[in-house]
Design a protein around this motif. Structure first.
Motif, PDB file in Angstrom:
ATOM      1  N   MET A 397       0.835  -1.200   0.000  1.00 39.10           N
ATOM      2  CA  MET A 397       0.000   0.000   0.000  1.00 39.10           C
ATOM      3  C   MET A 397       0.874   1.257   0.000  1.00 39.10           C
ATOM      4  SD  MET A 397      -2.870   1.129   2.776  1.00 39.10           S
ATOM      5  CE  MET A 397      -1.758   1.720   4.016  1.00 39.10           C
ATOM      6  N   PRO A 398       1.028   1.906  -1.158  1.00 41.43           N
ATOM      7  CA  PRO A 398       1.781   3.152  -1.189  1.00 41.43           C
ATOM      8  C   PRO A 398       0.996   4.262  -0.495  1.00 41.43           C
ATOM      9  CG  PRO A 398       0.835   2.693  -3.340  1.00 41.43           C
ATOM     10  CD  PRO A 398       0.516   1.509  -2.484  1.00 41.43           C
ATOM     11  N   VAL A 399       1.722   5.119   0.183  1.00 44.17           N
ATOM     12  CA  VAL A 399       1.079   6.173   0.973  1.00 44.17           C
ATOM     13  C   VAL A 399       1.750   7.511   0.675  1.00 44.17           C
ATOM     14  CG1 VAL A 399       0.650   7.028   3.307  1.00 44.17           C
ATOM     15  CG2 VAL A 399       0.486   4.580   2.824  1.00 44.17           C
ATOM     16  N   ILE A 400       0.915   8.532   0.482  1.00 47.52           N
ATOM     17  CA  ILE A 400       1.441   9.892   0.457  1.00 47.52           C
ATOM     18  C   ILE A 400       0.799  10.605   1.638  1.00 47.52           C
ATOM     19  CG2 ILE A 400       1.594  12.066  -0.811  1.00 47.52           C
ATOM     20  CD1 ILE A 400       1.239  10.416  -3.391  1.00 47.52           C
ATOM     21  N   GLY A 401       1.601  11.267   2.395  1.00 45.01           N
ATOM     22  CA  GLY A 401       1.005  11.934   3.544  1.00 45.01           C
ATOM     23  C   GLY A 401       1.819  13.140   3.947  1.00 45.01           C
ATOM     24  N   ASP A 402       1.117  14.259   4.164  1.00 42.09           N
ATOM     25  CA  ASP A 402       1.800  15.483   4.581  1.00 42.09           C
ATOM     26  C   ASP A 402       0.840  16.310   5.412  1.00 42.09           C
ATOM     27  OD1 ASP A 402       4.485  15.640   3.619  1.00 42.09           O
ATOM     28  OD2 ASP A 402       3.659  15.678   1.572  1.00 42.09           O
ATOM     29  N   PRO A 403       1.358  17.154   6.240  1.00 39.43           N
ATOM     30  CA  PRO A 403       0.481  18.080   6.945  1.00 39.43           C
ATOM     31  C   PRO A 403      -0.032  19.127   5.956  1.00 39.43           C
ATOM     32  CG  PRO A 403       2.612  17.882   8.018  1.00 39.43           C
ATOM     33  CD  PRO A 403       2.755  17.282   6.673  1.00 39.43           C
ATOM     34  N   ILE A 404      -1.316  19.293   5.908  1.00 41.37           N
ATOM     35  CA  ILE A 404      -1.950  20.203   4.956  1.00 41.37           C
ATOM     36  C   ILE A 404      -3.033  20.960   5.714  1.00 41.37           C
ATOM     37  CG2 ILE A 404      -3.512  20.245   2.958  1.00 41.37           C
ATOM     38  CD1 ILE A 404      -1.907  18.152   1.680  1.00 41.37           C
ATOM     39  N   THR A 405      -3.318  22.145   5.291  1.00 41.38           N
ATOM     40  CA  THR A 405      -4.377  22.904   5.939  1.00 41.38           C
ATOM     41  C   THR A 405      -5.737  22.336   5.533  1.00 41.38           C
ATOM     42  OG1 THR A 405      -2.999  24.860   5.800  1.00 41.38           O
ATOM     43  CG2 THR A 405      -5.329  25.196   6.337  1.00 41.38           C
ATOM     44  N   VAL A 406      -6.501  21.969   6.538  1.00 45.64           N
ATOM     45  CA  VAL A 406      -7.837  21.436   6.297  1.00 45.64           C
ATOM     46  C   VAL A 406      -8.825  22.434   6.890  1.00 45.64           C
ATOM     47  CG1 VAL A 406      -9.420  19.524   6.756  1.00 45.64           C
ATOM     48  CG2 VAL A 406      -6.987  19.075   6.395  1.00 45.64           C
ATOM     49  N   ARG A 407      -9.884  22.737   6.117  1.00 43.15           N
ATOM     50  CA  ARG A 407     -10.858  23.730   6.592  1.00 43.15           C
ATOM     51  C   ARG A 407     -12.242  23.149   6.636  1.00 43.15           C
ATOM     52  NH1 ARG A 407      -8.294  26.809   2.881  1.00 43.15           N
ATOM     53  NH2 ARG A 407      -6.825  28.309   3.718  1.00 43.15           N
ATOM     54  N   TYR A 408     -12.988  23.637   7.605  1.00 39.32           N
ATOM     55  CA  TYR A 408     -14.429  23.400   7.579  1.00 39.32           C
ATOM     56  C   TYR A 408     -15.068  24.682   8.075  1.00 39.32           C
ATOM     57  CZ  TYR A 408     -19.120  21.871   8.403  1.00 39.32           C
ATOM     58  OH  TYR A 408     -20.493  21.776   8.360  1.00 39.32           O
ATOM     59  N   ARG A 511      -5.765  15.531  -6.721  1.00 36.30           N
ATOM     60  CA  ARG A 511      -6.392  16.755  -6.228  1.00 36.30           C
ATOM     61  C   ARG A 511      -5.586  17.487  -5.172  1.00 36.30           C
ATOM     62  NH1 ARG A 511     -11.855  16.545  -7.508  1.00 36.30           N
ATOM     63  NH2 ARG A 511     -12.462  14.581  -8.465  1.00 36.30           N
ATOM     64  N   VAL A 512      -4.722  16.765  -4.458  1.00 37.85           N
ATOM     65  CA  VAL A 512      -4.023  17.417  -3.350  1.00 37.85           C
ATOM     66  C   VAL A 512      -2.505  17.406  -3.557  1.00 37.85           C
ATOM     67  CG1 VAL A 512      -3.672  17.463  -0.859  1.00 37.85           C
ATOM     68  CG2 VAL A 512      -5.858  16.713  -1.800  1.00 37.85           C
ATOM     69  N   TYR A 513      -1.995  16.218  -3.897  1.00 39.05           N
ATOM     70  CA  TYR A 513      -0.543  16.084  -3.965  1.00 39.05           C
ATOM     71  C   TYR A 513      -0.075  16.050  -5.426  1.00 39.05           C
ATOM     72  CZ  TYR A 513      -0.966  14.807   0.985  1.00 39.05           C
ATOM     73  OH  TYR A 513      -1.228  14.805   2.313  1.00 39.05           O
ATOM     74  N   GLN A 514      -0.463  17.052  -6.194  1.00 44.04           N
ATOM     75  CA  GLN A 514      -0.149  17.023  -7.624  1.00 44.04           C
ATOM     76  C   GLN A 514       1.361  16.976  -7.890  1.00 44.04           C
ATOM     77  OE1 GLN A 514      -2.221  19.307  -6.272  1.00 44.04           O
ATOM     78  NE2 GLN A 514      -4.077  19.561  -7.508  1.00 44.04           N
ATOM     79  N   ALA A 515       2.152  17.577  -7.024  1.00 43.62           N
ATOM     80  CA  ALA A 515       3.590  17.675  -7.275  1.00 43.62           C
ATOM     81  C   ALA A 515       4.330  16.368  -6.977  1.00 43.62           C
ATOM     82  CB  ALA A 515       4.178  18.806  -6.426  1.00 43.62           C
ATOM     83  N   GLN A 516       3.641  15.438  -6.368  1.00 42.76           N
ATOM     84  CA  GLN A 516       4.303  14.222  -5.865  1.00 42.76           C
ATOM     85  C   GLN A 516       4.440  13.175  -6.976  1.00 42.76           C
ATOM     86  OE1 GLN A 516       4.247  14.367  -2.205  1.00 42.76           O
ATOM     87  NE2 GLN A 516       5.563  12.575  -1.922  1.00 42.76           N
TER      88      GLN A 516
END
Ligand code: ADP
Ligand code: MG
Length: 696
Positions: A397-408, A511-516
């Protein structure tokens, strides 16, 4: 009112049969080496005693100190066995009786009065008087009635509950006379009964003996005092182990009253074999034939046990400090076993639980620069396919994970957003609490869906139990919440999984990690927990072959945790060992106290045997004491262990109690107590009563 003389009707004896008949009795001491000592020279103390005593006689055996009077009395009372010669009791050879039958004879026929009283120090006057009746199996009510009557008659009505050290010498001697009469006391053997008393008390005791003789008891009084001897109806003089004078039985025996010989005046040894009148009608001579049957039975088992428990309890109470120390030994031993094993097991189970939440099969694969230098490698989809194809490997299972600003709404927070495939819950052994997880199809379709952790839920929707359907803004893309994960709790790892947002891998990349261009890391699951090591090796081999160098790293948390679990098991074992040592030390303490107890109480054992206890009675008593002590100690130990463990648990130490540890520790303590209570008691019970009496 209970009669103090025997209630059993008499069966007339053959007048020709003496009650006691000694022929050529010799007693030798020494000759056998005591343990660790040089062999003492053998000395003969009695040089062939011939003597006949008939029922109802009042005999004084007189002689200087050291002439062998006590030795003779011990033989007469079956407290000691002669080295040579024949002792017939009522016509039966005593040598043919076994230990239990001798105990029966002592119990039924004899009553002993000793110069040193030989009362049991821990028992009250009345209890001392009752001892012989206990071994005879008399009911408690009958016992109490009789002992009270006896003590009242002897002028001790108000001293019944005093212990020996609360009585004067004269009073103690009267208690011991009452004890001699408890089972009937057809034959009273008194060894220097007035030796330790003042003149007045001595005279009282002699008057009592005189009354007993008048009532028909057979009395044998040993003394070095002519005035005392003068009160008997027959005086036998002994010097250096030989009878040198005998006023004769013929004139006195059976006459009942009045016939009193002047001390030392007559010396006709041949008179010893004259016939005598039968015993006083009220006093039956015990039939030795009964010894064969009754010597081996006693009080009911239940009454015996109750009596033993009572004595044991009293012993424990009276020796509080000793009891306390023994108990302390048992308690510490038992409690430490329980606590240490519980702590060890708690530590082990904690690691096992971590293994469970982390998964025992998970490895982490990431690219990194090789140790030999050069650029870091790139893990391609093809690399992952090759790894996925290995038989030792389950999921990849490949994983991409980073701290990102999440809003609600107006709330926003930096959050770790994990993009991983739909197998994430499976790989991490985790479940959805609300809603559902995204599917493989949603991932392929780049669906903007998200699943949140419980803390994320609490952060953005503190008042809304159901956030499903709401839109989170992750980076700049809206994602719909379709599920909430169960609370996972603290992992041993650095990351808090509850504080995350999970999105599909491909939608995340789109949608989020386009640069990866490649995953941050890859979670690789071995096919099974025992294949973790093999899977790591196989995976490394494949990647090394594909990349031509080791430009990747594998974190094998499972292997690390497994090693840790093994360490903790070793720790548990070591704690268990320490605990076992403390249990052994506690056991040695118990052993020591039990040994001391028996040592200290050899004289008590002697008294009990002289009054008719069988070996088995003695053993039962000590076993009961040991059982009581160890059960009380073991129980307190278990309770203390549980209490300490609970305190530890409340202060955050993982503690897991094991019933087997408790049972094991308890049983060990009881077994130690029983073995070391039993062994020395057995040794003491085997002693001849005289030897035990001389103990202390
Ligand atoms: P008495 O009661 O007349 O004063 P004992 O019967 O007590 O005398 O002792 C007689 C002799 O036997 C004494 O010389 C004593 O030293 C010796 N004696 C008594 N008991 C033992 C023993 N257990 N071992 C060796 N000698 C003993
Ligand atoms: Mg003596």
């Amino acid at each position: 009112m209970v009669s103090v003389v025997s209630e059993t009707p008499s069966t007339p004896d053959t007048p020709l049969t003496p009650l006691i008949e000694l022929q050529g009795i010799r007693k030798r001491y020494g000759g056998r080496a005591a343990r660790g000592e040089a062999q003492p020279p053998e000395v003969e103390v009695l040089h062939g005693i011939d003597l006949a005593i008939h029922a109802g006689e009042y005999v004084a055996i007189m002689g200087a100190s050291g002439s062998g009077k006590s030795t003779l009395m011990h033989v007469l009372g079956c407290l000691d066995r002669p080295s040579d010669g024949v002792y017939r009791f009522n016509g039966h050879d005593v040598a043919t009786l076994d230990a239990d039958e001798l105990a029966w004879l002592r119990r039924e026929a004899f009553g002993f009065v000793f110069q040193g009283y030989h009362l049991i120090a821990t028992e009250s006057a009345r209890e001392n008087v009752e001892v012989p009746a206990i071994y005879a199996g008399l009911s408690e009510a009958a016992r109490t009635a009789r002992s009270t009557a006896l003590l009242t008659r002897l002028g001790l009505a108000d001293k019944q509950h005093n212990r020996p050290n609360q009585l004067s010498g004269g009073q103690q001697q009267r208690v011991s006379i009452a004890r001699a009469l408890m089972n009937g006391g057809q034959i009273i053997l008194a060894d220097e009964p007035t030796g330790a008393l003042d003149t007045k008390s001595g005279a009282d005791v002699m008057r009592l003996l005189r009354e007993l003789a008048d009532a028909g008891h057979t009395l044998i009084v040993i003394t070095h005092d002519r005035n005392v001897a003068a009160q008997a109806r027959r005086v036998i003089e002994i010097r250096d182990g030989r009878i040198v004078g005998d006023t004769g039985a013929g004139a006195s025996a059976g006459a009942g009253a009045g016939v009193r010989s002047a001390a030392g005046s007559a010396s006709d040894p041949s008179a010893t074999h004259t016939t005598a009148a039968p015993a006083h009608p009220a006093l039956a001579v015990p039939d030795i034939a009964h010894a064969r049957t009754q010597g081996h039975t006693g009080a009911s088992l239940w009454a015996d046990l109750r009596e033993a428990a009572r004595t044991a309890w009293r012993g424990m109470r009276l020796n509080r400090s000793r009891t306390g120390l023994t108990l302390l030994g048992i308690v510490i031993g038992v409690a430490s076993v329980i606590v240490m094993l519980a702590v060890g097991e708690g530590a082990r189970q904690k690691v096992v639980a971590e293994l469970g939440t982390m998964g025992t099969t998970i490895m982490y694969l990431g690219s990194r620069p090789p140790s030999t230098g050069g650029p870091r490698g790139i893990l391609t989809e093809d690399d992952l396919e090759a790894v996925r194809a290995l038989p030792e490997i389950g999921h990849v299972m490949p994983v991409i994970g980073d701290p990102i600003t999440v809003r609600y709404g107006r709330a926003d927070k930096q959050m770790y957003v994990m993009a991983a495939s739909h197998i994430m819950p499976k790989v991490h052994h985790w479940q959805v609490a609300q809603g559902r997880y995204y599917t493989d199809a949603e991932d392929r379709d780049l669906a903007p869906v998200a699943v949140i952790g419980s803390k994320t839920h609490a952060h953005f929707f503190p008042d809304d139990p159901n956030p499903l359907g709401r839109q989170l803004l992750i980076g700049n893309s809206p994602f719909e919440i379709i599920g909430v994960m169960q609370e996972r709790g603290a992992d041993s790892g650095a990351q808090d999984y509850d504080d995350m947002v999970f999105i599909p891998y491909d939608s995340g990349r789109a949608r989020v990690y386009q640069a990866q261009t490649e995953p941050d890391y890859v979670v690789v699951e071995a096919a099974s927990s025992d294949l973790v090591q093999a899977a790591e090796t196989a995976m490394k081999n494949v990647l090394r072959a594909r990349h031509g160098r080791e430009d990747f790293g594998v974190g094998n948390a499972a292997a690390r945790l497994q090693a840790e679990a093994a360490t903790r098991s070793a720790m548990t074992m070591m704690l268990g060992l320490i605990a076992a040592v403390s249990l052994v030390v506690g056991g040695i303490g118990v052993m020591n106290v039990m040994l001391m107890t028996v040592r200290e109480r050899t004289r008590e054992i002697g008294i009990r045997m002289a009054t008719g206890a069988r070996q088995r009675d003695i053993l039962r008593q000590f076993l009961t004491e040991a059982t009581l002590l160890t059960f009380v100690g073991g129980t307190i130990g278990v309770v203390a262990g549980l209490a300490i463990g609970t305190v530890l648990r409340l202060s955050g130490v993982p503690v897991v109690f094991a019933v087997s540890a408790m049972a094991g520790a308890f049983l060990c303590a009881v077994a130690t107590g029983l073995i070391f209570g039993y062994m020395p008691a057995k040794t003491a019970a085997r002693l001849d009563p005289v030897v035990a009496l001389a103990g202390e």
